[in-house]
Design a protein around this motif. Structure first.
Motif, PDB file in Angstrom:
ATOM      1  N   ASP A  97       0.703  -0.908   0.028  1.00 24.95           N
ATOM      2  CA  ASP A  97      -0.021  -0.141   0.229  1.00 24.95           C
ATOM      3  C   ASP A  97       0.593   1.025   0.589  1.00 24.95           C
ATOM      4  N   ILE A  98       2.233   1.368   0.199  1.00 25.16           N
ATOM      5  CA  ILE A  98       2.732   2.208   0.167  1.00 25.16           C
ATOM      6  C   ILE A  98       3.157   2.738  -1.106  1.00 25.16           C
ATOM      7  N   LEU A  99       2.601   3.367  -1.777  1.00 26.47           N
ATOM      8  CA  LEU A  99       3.355   4.306  -3.232  1.00 26.47           C
ATOM      9  C   LEU A  99       3.458   5.290  -3.243  1.00 26.47           C
ATOM     10  N   SER A 100       3.931   6.047  -2.382  1.00 24.77           N
ATOM     11  CA  SER A 100       5.497   7.329  -2.489  1.00 24.77           C
ATOM     12  C   SER A 100       6.101   7.316  -0.701  1.00 24.77           C
ATOM     13  N   PHE A 101       6.678   8.469  -0.808  1.00 24.48           N
ATOM     14  CA  PHE A 101       7.330   8.510  -0.073  1.00 24.48           C
ATOM     15  C   PHE A 101       6.638   9.612   1.036  1.00 24.48           C
ATOM     16  N   GLU A 102       5.558   9.825   1.148  1.00 23.00           N
ATOM     17  CA  GLU A 102       4.548  10.580   1.888  1.00 23.00           C
ATOM     18  C   GLU A 102       3.742   9.639   2.147  1.00 23.00           C
ATOM     19  N   ASP A 103       3.546   7.939   1.758  1.00 18.80           N
ATOM     20  CA  ASP A 103       2.582   7.269   2.491  1.00 18.80           C
ATOM     21  C   ASP A 103       3.902   6.336   3.557  1.00 18.80           C
TER      22      ASP A 103
END
Length: 222
Positions: A97-103
């Motif tokens: 579910d981690i699709l970005s550095f923000e995630d």
């Protein structure tokens, strides 16, 4: 890096790792068992001595202070288990579910804030000792960095390649993120532990905005 109660994990660890003398072993096992039951602050050295079947003066002769007694359990625990704990936390955070550095930042911060809230007393003692005890700091900081830094670097490189992070050296981004997030944890849980008015979720979003304004490119993942 660990999820849950460190004291409960240390109870098991101490019973598996025997000390040179029975008396020392009884002191350590009694201490962490009572710490786990009553909390560190609510536990007295006299209670520990009674449970271990020794004089209170024996504890002071061997360890000096209650903080040193706790550290004598924490340090070997971390040295034995920290690499596996760190690997477990990063595997848990870096899900599909981690699709970005923000995630990643959001999941990591939530995970660690929950952990530090669960183990606030221990975290406060370790940080304060590392701030003032040069020997302990020189012993533990390289150990922490050795186990955390390569994992963070790998994650940073993934998102640099995707164009989400600024074209700074990976080590520079690491230092920026470590400094700010580490400073937040120390401030929030040790130096200025008063409860703020913001919710945890709002604090996390504020941290993310601050970090991404510094190292992000402003591009959204596709």
């Amino acid at each position: 890096m660990f999820k849950g109660s460190l004291l409960e994990a240390m109870v098991a660890h101490a019973s598996e790792n025997k000390k040179p003398t029975d008396k020392q072993q009884k002191i350590l096992e009694s201490a962490i068992r009572i710490f786990a039951e009553k909390g560190y602050t609510n536990t007295s050295t006299s209670e520990i001595a009674k449970a271990a079947g020794v004089a209170e003066g024996t504890i002071f002769r061997k360890y000096g202070t209650k903080d040193n007694l706790l550290l004598s359990v924490i340090v070997p625990f971390l040295k034995d288990l920290f690499p596996a704990i760190a690997e477990g936390v990063f595997n848990e955070v870096m899900t599909k579910d981690i699709l970005s550095f923000e995630d990643f930042l959001r999941a990591f911060l939530k995970n660690r804030i929950d952990f530090f809230n669960e183990n606030k007393e221990i975290f406060q003692i370790v940080v304060k000792e590392m701030l003032y005890n040069t020997e302990l700091r020189n012993e533990m900081l390289p150990f922490f960095l050795e186990n955390v830094s390569p994992r963070i670097a790998k994650i940073i490189n993934v998102f640099k390649e995707r164009g989400e992070l600024a074209d700074f050296p990976t080590r520079t981004i690491q230092k920026m993120v470590f400094t700010f997030i580490g400073g937040y944890f120390v401030s929030n849980f040790v130096l200025l532990p008063e409860n703020g008015t913001d919710s945890v979720d709002k604090e996390i979003e504020n941290i993310i905005r601050f970090v991404m304004n510094g190292v992000g490119t402003g591009k959204k993942p596709h």
